[in-house]
Scaffold this active site. Structure first.
Site, PDB file in Angstrom:
ATOM      1  N   ASP A 211     -21.139  17.597 -76.238  1.00  0.00           N
ATOM      2  CA  ASP A 211     -21.378  18.602 -75.203  1.00  0.00           C
ATOM      3  C   ASP A 211     -22.704  18.340 -74.498  1.00  0.00           C
ATOM      4  OD1 ASP A 211     -22.655  21.318 -74.348  1.00  0.00           O
ATOM      5  OD2 ASP A 211     -20.507  21.718 -74.478  1.00  0.00           O
TER       6      ASP A 211
ATOM      7  N   SER B  77     -19.094  28.159 -71.449  1.00  0.00           N
ATOM      8  CA  SER B  77     -20.495  28.115 -71.837  1.00  0.00           C
ATOM      9  C   SER B  77     -20.946  29.474 -72.372  1.00  0.00           C
ATOM     10  CB  SER B  77     -21.347  27.642 -70.657  1.00  0.00           C
ATOM     11  OG  SER B  77     -22.648  27.298 -71.083  1.00  0.00           O
TER      12      SER B  77
ATOM     13  N   HIS C  99     -19.265  19.448 -70.107  1.00  0.00           N
ATOM     14  CA  HIS C  99     -19.565  20.841 -70.419  1.00  0.00           C
ATOM     15  C   HIS C  99     -18.764  21.696 -69.447  1.00  0.00           C
ATOM     16  CE1 HIS C  99     -21.954  24.160 -72.030  1.00  0.00           C
ATOM     17  NE2 HIS C  99     -22.143  24.587 -70.785  1.00  0.00           N
TER      18      HIS C  99
END
Length: 399
Positions: free
Chosen positions: A277, A199, A344
């Site tokens: 995502d 991330s 994610h």
């Protein structure tokens, strides 16, 4: 090079601003912190064995270099030593966890583990790519494995301060101080190294990839892995381009989204991303500012509740991602794993990284794909068929 890095800093700081303005609180946490149910309806933690717990090391002397968290406390990392064939190999994982940029949000953030080492966990579980078990992490289990904590709010990239608010934005200095400390603890003599992140940490691994490469002699094998760090300049559900508009007057034509940055990275880079995502669906494609009536609320919390028109919109987002990595994928040194999941960050969780039912493209899972690419066992350019064909996904469903 200095001018390019300056523009990258602008990019990072304005991504920060976008999130705080448009994501209604998403800057405060990483989606991997949230409660979820997998595709199979079972929490990943339910059946997992007890993971290795690794203690926090504060970087002594960092304050003298101005390398401090948002609140001025020392930065830190968690290190578990390698052994045997991996004793001279190093894996660095940059922690993710959103961004902040408004004074209010950053002041809040410095009262959390994302802005102060006073609030960081004293031990962290090492799972997924950080696991010390061969059956959970076949290629990297006996490497020196490090998780560098994230407490600057801007993907380890800023270097400024707000004296009135007592805020320190020193991500670049934190990166340098932590890496220098690890170099002094043996990483300098590494024969192979992998920089990774998830991330906001995945974005940081792209930003620092070439810098990491230049730390080592040419004889050292150095590569980078970005997990869920490919944030796209995508059309939102209102038909606008929130990110592009936010950048508009500041960076003009010099738009440094990760999709543009990756073309300039010289070091071998592996892009791991879910085609749908879940962070981008919630915070970029359908934030409340673009969906004031909440038409997308159910869909972005659970993909099974998306209408056919919403799925069609998400297919457009997937196509954008595939177009963005076309040039990147043409380089033989790079690797790619784009699975058609609503997920994610897939390297840090054991169920998605390497398990009996981990996500596959063809017959290969994420851990083996990354390992094959890193060790040059095979070229990996894996792109999944579009939703709903992949039944191996561990899709995130939010309550």
């Amino acid at each position: 090079m200095r001018k390019v890095m300056g523009l990258i800093m602008v990019f990072v700081l304005f991504v920060v601003g976008f999130v705080s303005k448009c994501a209604d609180g998403f800057e405060y946490f990483n989606l991997t912190d949230l409660q979820f149910e997998s595709f199979y309806g079972v929490s990943a933690a339910a059946a997992a064995p007890r993971p290795l717990l690794v203690g926090l090391t504060l970087v002594q002397g960092a304050a003298s270099r101005g390398a401090v968290c948002l609140d001025g406390t020392l930065p830190g990392y968690h290190l578990h030593r390698g052994y045997g064939s991996g004793g001279n190999s190093w894996l660095i994982q940059l922690e993710g966890g959103g961004w902040c940029n408004t004074r209010r949000n950053c002041i809040y953030r410095k009262t959390t583990r994302r802005g102060s080492s006073n609030f960081m966990e004293k031990v962290l579980p090492f799972t997924g790519i950080l696991s010390n078990k061969a059956e959970e992490n076949p290629d990297f289990f006996n490497w020196n494995r490090v998780k560098i904590r994230y407490c600057d709010g801007a993907s380890f990239a800023g270097d400024s301060e707000d004296k009135a608010a007592q805020l320190e934005f020193r991500g670049q200095r934190i990166w340098s101080a932590a890496i220098d400390d690890l170099m002094s603890k043996g990483m300098r003599s590494a024969n192979q190294a992998l920089l990774s992140g998830c991330s906001a940490g995945g974005l940081a691994s792209i930003l620092h990839c070439d810098e990491f490469r230049y730390l080592f002699p040419r004889t050292t094998k150095v590569k980078c892995l970005s997990d869920a760090g490919l944030f796209l300049d995508a059309v939102d559900v209102s038909g606008g381009r929130t990110l592009r508009n936010f950048f508009g007057g500041v960076v003009g034509l010099q738009c440094f989204f990760p999709e543009h940055l990756i073309a300039n990275v010289k070091t071998p880079l592996f892009i791991l991303n879910a085609a749908y995502d879940s962070w981008q669906v919630q915070a970029s494609l359908a934030p409340p500012s673009a969906d004031p009536r909440g038409y997308w609320r159910d869909c972005k919390m659970d993909h099974a509740r998306c209408s056919s028109s919403q799925i069609q919109f998400l297919q457009g987002f997937r196509n954008h991602m595939l177009n963005a990595i076309k040039g990147f994928s043409m380089s033989r040194q790079n690797g790619l794993f784009i699975n058609s999941c609503f997920a994610h960050c897939q390297t840090e969780r054991q169920d998605t990284w390497f398990s009996d039912n981990s996500p596959l493209i063809g017959n290969k899972g994420i851990a083996l794909a990354v390992g094959d690419w890193y060790f040059n066992r095979a070229g990996i350019r894996a792109i999944d068929c579009p939703y709903p064909c992949d039944k191996t996904c561990h899709n995130l469903v939010f309550k």
